[in-house]
Each structure stands twice: as C-alpha cells, then as structure tokens.
Write a protein that holds these residues in place. Structure first.
Motif, PDB file in Angstrom:
ATOM      1  N   ASN A 151       3.005   4.384 -10.759  1.00  0.00           N
ATOM      2  CA  ASN A 151       2.809   4.315 -12.125  1.00  0.00           C
ATOM      3  C   ASN A 151       1.371   4.424 -12.075  1.00  0.00           C
ATOM      4  OD1 ASN A 151       2.225   3.554 -14.822  1.00  0.00           O
ATOM      5  ND2 ASN A 151       3.278   1.925 -14.897  1.00  0.00           N
ATOM      6  N   PRO A 152       0.885   5.523 -12.666  1.00  0.00           N
ATOM      7  CA  PRO A 152      -0.715   5.513 -12.834  1.00  0.00           C
ATOM      8  C   PRO A 152      -1.659   4.442 -13.474  1.00  0.00           C
ATOM      9  CG  PRO A 152       0.462   7.628 -13.650  1.00  0.00           C
ATOM     10  CD  PRO A 152       1.303   6.531 -13.474  1.00  0.00           C
ATOM     11  N   LYS A 153      -0.742   3.717 -14.251  1.00  0.00           N
ATOM     12  CA  LYS A 153      -1.320   2.364 -14.961  1.00  0.00           C
ATOM     13  C   LYS A 153      -2.138   1.300 -13.923  1.00  0.00           C
ATOM     14  CE  LYS A 153      -0.764  -1.135 -18.379  1.00  0.00           C
ATOM     15  NZ  LYS A 153       0.311  -2.002 -19.309  1.00  0.00           N
ATOM     16  N   TYR A 154      -1.252   1.564 -12.587  1.00  0.00           N
ATOM     17  CA  TYR A 154      -1.609   0.693 -11.427  1.00  0.00           C
ATOM     18  C   TYR A 154      -2.025   1.428 -10.406  1.00  0.00           C
ATOM     19  CZ  TYR A 154       0.662  -2.649 -14.816  1.00  0.00           C
ATOM     20  OH  TYR A 154       0.936  -3.314 -15.675  1.00  0.00           O
ATOM     21  N   PRO A 155      -3.185   2.216 -10.520  1.00  0.00           N
ATOM     22  CA  PRO A 155      -3.569   2.935  -9.288  1.00  0.00           C
ATOM     23  C   PRO A 155      -3.757   2.380  -8.106  1.00  0.00           C
ATOM     24  CG  PRO A 155      -5.583   2.398 -10.704  1.00  0.00           C
ATOM     25  CD  PRO A 155      -4.332   1.947 -11.571  1.00  0.00           C
ATOM     26  N   GLY A 156      -4.169   1.124  -8.038  1.00  0.00           N
ATOM     27  CA  GLY A 156      -4.250   0.445  -6.617  1.00  0.00           C
ATOM     28  C   GLY A 156      -2.903   0.541  -5.913  1.00  0.00           C
ATOM     29  N   LEU A 157      -1.992   0.034  -6.759  1.00  0.00           N
ATOM     30  CA  LEU A 157      -0.457   0.120  -6.184  1.00  0.00           C
ATOM     31  C   LEU A 157       0.057   1.482  -6.090  1.00  0.00           C
ATOM     32  CD1 LEU A 157       1.003  -2.768  -8.572  1.00  0.00           C
ATOM     33  CD2 LEU A 157       0.089  -3.144  -6.108  1.00  0.00           C
ATOM     34  N   GLN A 158      -0.171   2.416  -6.721  1.00  0.00           N
ATOM     35  CA  GLN A 158       0.306   3.783  -6.546  1.00  0.00           C
ATOM     36  C   GLN A 158      -0.040   4.352  -5.310  1.00  0.00           C
ATOM     37  OE1 GLN A 158      -1.075   6.581  -9.523  1.00  0.00           O
ATOM     38  NE2 GLN A 158       0.982   7.583  -9.726  1.00  0.00           N
ATOM     39  N   LYS A 159      -1.498   4.252  -5.002  1.00  0.00           N
ATOM     40  CA  LYS A 159      -2.018   4.660  -4.005  1.00  0.00           C
ATOM     41  C   LYS A 159      -1.564   3.745  -2.461  1.00  0.00           C
ATOM     42  CE  LYS A 159      -6.344   3.626  -3.185  1.00  0.00           C
ATOM     43  NZ  LYS A 159      -7.761   3.429  -3.275  1.00  0.00           N
ATOM     44  N   ALA A 160      -1.574   2.612  -2.566  1.00  0.00           N
ATOM     45  CA  ALA A 160      -1.348   1.976  -1.358  1.00  0.00           C
ATOM     46  C   ALA A 160       0.281   1.772  -1.011  1.00  0.00           C
ATOM     47  CB  ALA A 160      -1.781   0.431  -1.616  1.00  0.00           C
ATOM     48  N   PHE A 161       1.299   1.936  -2.195  1.00  0.00           N
ATOM     49  CA  PHE A 161       2.483   1.975  -1.776  1.00  0.00           C
ATOM     50  C   PHE A 161       3.354   3.120  -2.160  1.00  0.00           C
ATOM     51  CE2 PHE A 161       1.181  -2.220  -2.372  1.00  0.00           C
ATOM     52  CZ  PHE A 161       1.802  -3.143  -1.578  1.00  0.00           C
ATOM     53  N   SER A 162       3.569   4.004  -1.032  1.00  0.00           N
ATOM     54  CA  SER A 162       4.102   5.154  -1.389  1.00  0.00           C
ATOM     55  C   SER A 162       5.546   5.170  -2.127  1.00  0.00           C
ATOM     56  CB  SER A 162       4.045   6.137  -0.321  1.00  0.00           C
ATOM     57  OG  SER A 162       4.901   5.786   0.977  1.00  0.00           O
ATOM     58  N   GLU A 163       6.095   6.210  -2.610  1.00  0.00           N
ATOM     59  CA  GLU A 163       7.381   6.199  -3.063  1.00  0.00           C
ATOM     60  C   GLU A 163       8.362   6.042  -1.840  1.00  0.00           C
ATOM     61  OE1 GLU A 163      10.608   9.029  -5.735  1.00  0.00           O
ATOM     62  OE2 GLU A 163       8.514   9.743  -5.290  1.00  0.00           O
ATOM     63  N   GLU A 164       8.282   6.788  -0.866  1.00  0.00           N
ATOM     64  CA  GLU A 164       9.075   6.394   0.418  1.00  0.00           C
ATOM     65  C   GLU A 164       8.985   4.880   1.033  1.00  0.00           C
ATOM     66  OE1 GLU A 164      10.025   8.617   4.731  1.00  0.00           O
ATOM     67  OE2 GLU A 164       7.894   8.386   3.945  1.00  0.00           O
ATOM     68  N   TYR A 165       7.747   4.410   1.083  1.00  0.00           N
ATOM     69  CA  TYR A 165       7.519   3.046   1.615  1.00  0.00           C
ATOM     70  C   TYR A 165       8.291   2.126   0.625  1.00  0.00           C
ATOM     71  CZ  TYR A 165       4.789  -1.091   3.160  1.00  0.00           C
ATOM     72  OH  TYR A 165       4.223  -2.224   3.751  1.00  0.00           O
ATOM     73  N   ILE A 166       8.069   2.061  -0.812  1.00  0.00           N
ATOM     74  CA  ILE A 166       8.726   1.265  -2.004  1.00  0.00           C
ATOM     75  C   ILE A 166      10.512   1.602  -1.757  1.00  0.00           C
ATOM     76  CG2 ILE A 166       9.297   1.109  -4.419  1.00  0.00           C
ATOM     77  CD1 ILE A 166       6.881  -0.324  -3.219  1.00  0.00           C
ATOM     78  N   ASN A 167      10.961   2.869  -1.544  1.00  0.00           N
ATOM     79  CA  ASN A 167      12.363   2.993  -1.453  1.00  0.00           C
ATOM     80  C   ASN A 167      12.915   2.340  -0.138  1.00  0.00           C
ATOM     81  OD1 ASN A 167      12.464   4.475  -3.942  1.00  0.00           O
ATOM     82  ND2 ASN A 167      12.176   6.242  -2.984  1.00  0.00           N
ATOM     83  N   ASP A 168      12.108   2.512   0.895  1.00  0.00           N
ATOM     84  CA  ASP A 168      12.757   2.075   2.401  1.00  0.00           C
ATOM     85  C   ASP A 168      12.911   0.311   2.002  1.00  0.00           C
ATOM     86  OD1 ASP A 168      12.897   4.387   3.559  1.00  0.00           O
ATOM     87  OD2 ASP A 168      10.787   4.224   4.409  1.00  0.00           O
TER      88      ASP A 168
END
Length: 547
Positions: A144-161
C-alpha cells in the motif's frame, strides 16, 4: 515487569528464524541514498508535497518476551530519541513491557483472551489466535503506497508466504532466511597438533581425539543442552531439495521430529510416511539416503562422538565449568562465542566449519526454504490503535537509519557504522553494559541488515551468502502448515515420548536400536499412526491444490 525497554543482543544481531530457512526471491537491500529521512513519519508526504502534520498524542502498549541483560539492556535513550524525532509527526509514546520467556507463553494467552490493552506483541500461538479471530487482519497495510516503509520492506511474496488462513494476521520478522549453522573449534589447538582446518566429520573426530588425549582439563565438545550434538550429522537442505524428504513435526529442530514424509518425484502426492522406530517395511517408499539410512547415521554418529561430551549431559543443566574445544554455533553467535572463549583463555583462536554441504560450498539455489520467517509480530483484534501502530512500524522500516535506532541504539554512542552495511562497537564501550535489543522480535528484515565489522574474510563471505536471494530455493512443501488441531491430544502424548527418548538418541547414550524400539512402542500407544494419517491427508490436499 513494566519498563520502557526494547531488545537485541548486539553480538547476535544476525540471528535468523530458519526458520531462519530462505525465500527464493527475498528482496535485495535497498539503496540507502533513496531511503526516507529518519524524521519522516509513516505515510509521510513525498518530496515536494506538504509535510505531515502532528498527530494527536498516543501511547502504544507493546508486549515482548525477554529478561534484562539476557535480551535487552539500557534501551531508554533510544526510545526517547525515537519519541523526540517523531514528536512533530507521529507524536507517539512507546510503553514496552518485557515478560520472562518462561512466563510469556501462558501469560500472552491470558492477555489476549481477557482483551487486555495491548497494541503489539509476539504471538507464540499465532495459528490458534488467528483461528479464534483474536488477531487483526493487517492486509490493507501492505503493498500500500500509503505505507511506503512497509511496502518497500515487505514484498508481496514475503507477505503471502507468511499468511495464516489466507490473511495477514502476523508480520514476519527475519533478516535472512537462515542463520548458518556449524561447529566452532579451537583453531589454536588445531595448529598446536599440526592439523589442517576442519572440513569433515572425520576431521572433527580426529581433532577431538587429540583434545581428549592432550587437554585433560578441557571438554572436547560442548553439549547443546540435552540434545548434545543437536543438528550435527544432518543436512536438511539436501534432504528436502534433493531427497524431497521432510521431517515432522519440528522440521528444522531435531529435538521435535519423529515422522518422515516422502514427497513423490512429481510433487503431486505423498509417497511414504514413517515414524521413528517403524519397521523397515514402513520406510520402503522413502529414499533411504534421506530416510532410514540418514536417520540411523545421525544417531550412530552421535553414538560414535559420545565420548567427547560430558558424561552427565542428560542431567547437568549448569555446565561443567570446564572450557570446551568445540561446539555447535550459528554464525550470528560466533563472535560472542569467540569473546567468551577469549575471556577464559586470551590465547584462544576460533575457527568455524559449516555443517551443511551447500553452506560449505556457498552454492546458489541450494538452501531450502518455505519463505516463512522465524518470528512474528501481531496486533490484537481488540486494539483501538491499529492504524497508529502500523504507522509506527512503517517508520521503523522506512530507512536503514530508523531501523538502526532500535536494532543497535544511538549511533556514535552504542555503535558505529562501517561502510554501507557493517557495524562495530565504539572504542571503550563495554558490550556487557551497552544497549541490547532483540531485533528478531521487531526490527529484522531482509532489506535492512548489517553484519559485524572485522570478521575473518571467510566468515564475511558466509554472511554475504545468506543474504543473497539466489541462495534460496522453495521446497516442495513451501506454503504448507500442518494443522495439529485434529490430532492435538496425540501430538501432546507423542511429544512427551520424544522428550523421554530423543535426548539419548541425539547424545549417543544407550543402544540406538533398543532406544528406537522402546520409543516406537510408546509412540504407537500414543497415537502416532493417527498423526501419520492426518499429516498424509493434509499434505495430499495441499499438493492437489498447488498450481
């Protein structure tokens, strides 16, 4: 205890999860020159836009586990520095309570069921909490671009896993997907005996023989608690990737495993399931190289090396008081272990030998992973400050500088940067009194890491190897989690059986076959066959729906 304190052992900063086990597409370390400024709040305005306004004051109640000096120390200045830096933006006060690990498990269940005012915690019972609806679904805060730190540090794959039941109930915390495991040894003694560096178990055995013969006041090999040799004589990466054989239910922890599962070559079904001590016929469909032969070699090697560990390994929990010449260690703890040995003997010089073949060769694509982290954070569903908590975490992960503040303390006081991704203690700083903060509970991330400065070249290469995304390969069961609820009673009984017998097998005490036979009989009485069937059915269902 109620103190504003945080955590990570400065000398154990690199400790991973595999869990840490690795992610095949873990994100690369970001360019620090493009990281947000440490004063920027979560969801901050980008360059050229109106800066964020001060928010209403809020206090976040955080619960982590740890003991003072064991897990955290002297953290108030860093917390106050965060609060000062973000006073005009986040306007957040941190109220962190640490609970001793021995009490944390039972107490954190009570906190959640009673609806205590908690905004962030480490969920040891994450699956149960998620299943019971006790955790907030945080899906909207990631990618979510509203949370750029989280968006950069947690890739979609990392979160999905790391999703539970298809939702983001937990935030994965790890900085690499392994913490390279190996043997530390007294290299100065090796030189004394005219021997070459250790590169095999035979080399280790011959070295320990020399120590036993010549150093009467030393223990040749330090026991790893009652597990003694712990992960020695195993290679879970080759077992899972080459053999497609998976130990359950402890996975990477030999102290908890008692079932092996063979996945078919096409990875579409279970080919075989066997429990420790089962007759050879039960192992017939499991690749012997990574099944029965592998298991028996592990226990027989422990028997062979048994003479090098303390005779009272299974009963003495306080140690012998004697110096050891070798022992199990993860690479993140090597420097701390070296400092400990040098404190006892200033002439001590340590070497490190990785026990897994792919680590020895630093081979790409040979570190097995399911992409899961070792530790997690979560927010109770009852929290009234979910958004403010996530804004705080967005700040923590927005830049290396922000992350460093909590992981290492105040730069120049508690630590100094060396190059772009290393750190060291400032001259004159006593590590026994310095800032201590367990980043494995809150700050670790694959995109934000540092390694200790001043390492021998070989160890530095090992560190770099475990941070490379290409080091890892997803195994056949990546994404699978065994739901133990249908067999929870049988699991409890079988775990009691393993606690009785596994210390003998992992330490090499007693007759291997006799211990296995007695253990298997007790496992049968405890319902292991029901567990095997449930495990097989769940894995087959998982493999059937894999794309």
């Amino acid at each position: 205890m109620n103190k504003k304190k945080f955590f990570v052992t400065l000398l154990a900063v690199m400790m991973l999860a595999t869990l840490f086990v690795g992610c095949s597409k873990a994100p690369n370390k970001p360019d620090e020159s493009t990281a947000p400024n440490s004063n920027a709040p979560a969801g901050n305005a980008t360059e050229g836009t109106e800066p964020a306004k001060q928010k209403d004051p809020v206090t976040l109640n955080i619960r982590f586990f740890g003991t003072e000096n064991g897990h955290y120390r002297a953290v108030d200045p860093a917390i106050k520095e965060f609060e000062k830096q973000t006073k005009d933006t986040l306007n957040t006060t941190l109220n962190l309570t640490f609970t001793a690990p021995a009490d944390y498990g039972s107490l954190h269940q009570l906190w959640i069921t009673s609806g205590e005012d908690i905004d962030l915690f480490n969920p040891w019972e994450k699956d149960k909490f998620a299943r019971d609806g006790a955790l907030a679904d945080l899906s909207e805060y990631f990618n979510n671009p509203k949370y750029p730190g989280l968006q950069k540090a947690f890739s979609e794959e990392y979160i999905n896993d790391n999703k539970l039941y298809g939702k983001t109930y937990v935030i994965p915390i790890t900085n690499a997907f392994m913490d390279m495991e190996g043997v530390w040894y007294r290299k100065d003694l090796l030189t004394k005996y005219g021997m070459k560096d250790i590169s095999s178990y035979d080399d280790l055995y011959n070295f320990l023989e020399k120590v036993k013969e010549n150093e009467k006041d030393m223990i040749p090999h330090a026991n790893y608690g009652t597990a003694a040799f712990f992960k020695l004589f195993t290679d879970i990466n080759a077992q899972q990737l080459e053999g497609k054989v998976f130990p359950f239910t402890g996975i990477g922890n030999p102290r908890k495993n008692f079932i092996y599962v063979q996945i078919a070559d096409d990875e579409k079904s279970v080919a075989g399931v066997a429990a420790y001590g089962d007759p050879a016929s039960e192992w017939a469909n499991i690749n012997p190289k990574y099944g029965l032969d592998y298991l028996m070699n592990q226990f027989n090697q422990a028997k062979r090396f048994n003479k090098f560990i303390p005779a009272d390994t299974l009963t003495n929990t306080t140690g012998t008081g004697k110096q050891a010449a070798s022992g199990f260690v993860t690479i993140s703890n090597f420097k701390a272990n070296e400092a400990k040995e040098k404190a006892q003997d200033p002439n001590a010089e340590l070497g490190f030998w990785p026990i897994f073949k792919n680590n020895q060769e630093m081979a790409p694509g040979m570190q097995s992973t399911d992409g899961k982290a070792w530790n997690f954070m979560a927010i109770p569903a009852s929290s009234k400050k979910i958004e403010r908590t996530m804004e705080f975490l967005d700040w923590v992960f927005s830049s290396q500088e922000n992350n460093d503040l909590f992981t290492y303390g105040i730069e120049g006081t508690n630590w100094e940067a060396v190059g772009s991704n290393q750190w060291k203690l400032p001259d004159g700083v006593d590590p026994a009194k310095n800032y201590l903060f367990p980043g494995y509970q809150m700050t670790w991330n694959p995109t934000l890491y540092r390694i200790p400065a001043g390492l021998p070249e070989q160890l530095q290469q090992y560190y770099e190897y475990q941070f490379k995304p290409e080091t890892y390969k997803k195994n056949a069961l990546a994404g699978f989690t065994f739901d133990q609820e249908p067999v929870k009673n049988e699991m409890a009984k079988c775990n009691t059986v393993m606690e009785k017998y596994l210390p003998f097998l992992l330490s090499g005490f007693g007759d291997v076959n006799d211990n296995l036979s007695k253990m298997n009989a007790d496992l049968k009485d405890s319902g292991v066959d029901k567990i095997k069937e449930e495990l097989k059915n769940q894995i087959n269902a998982f493999l059937a729906q894999k794309k």
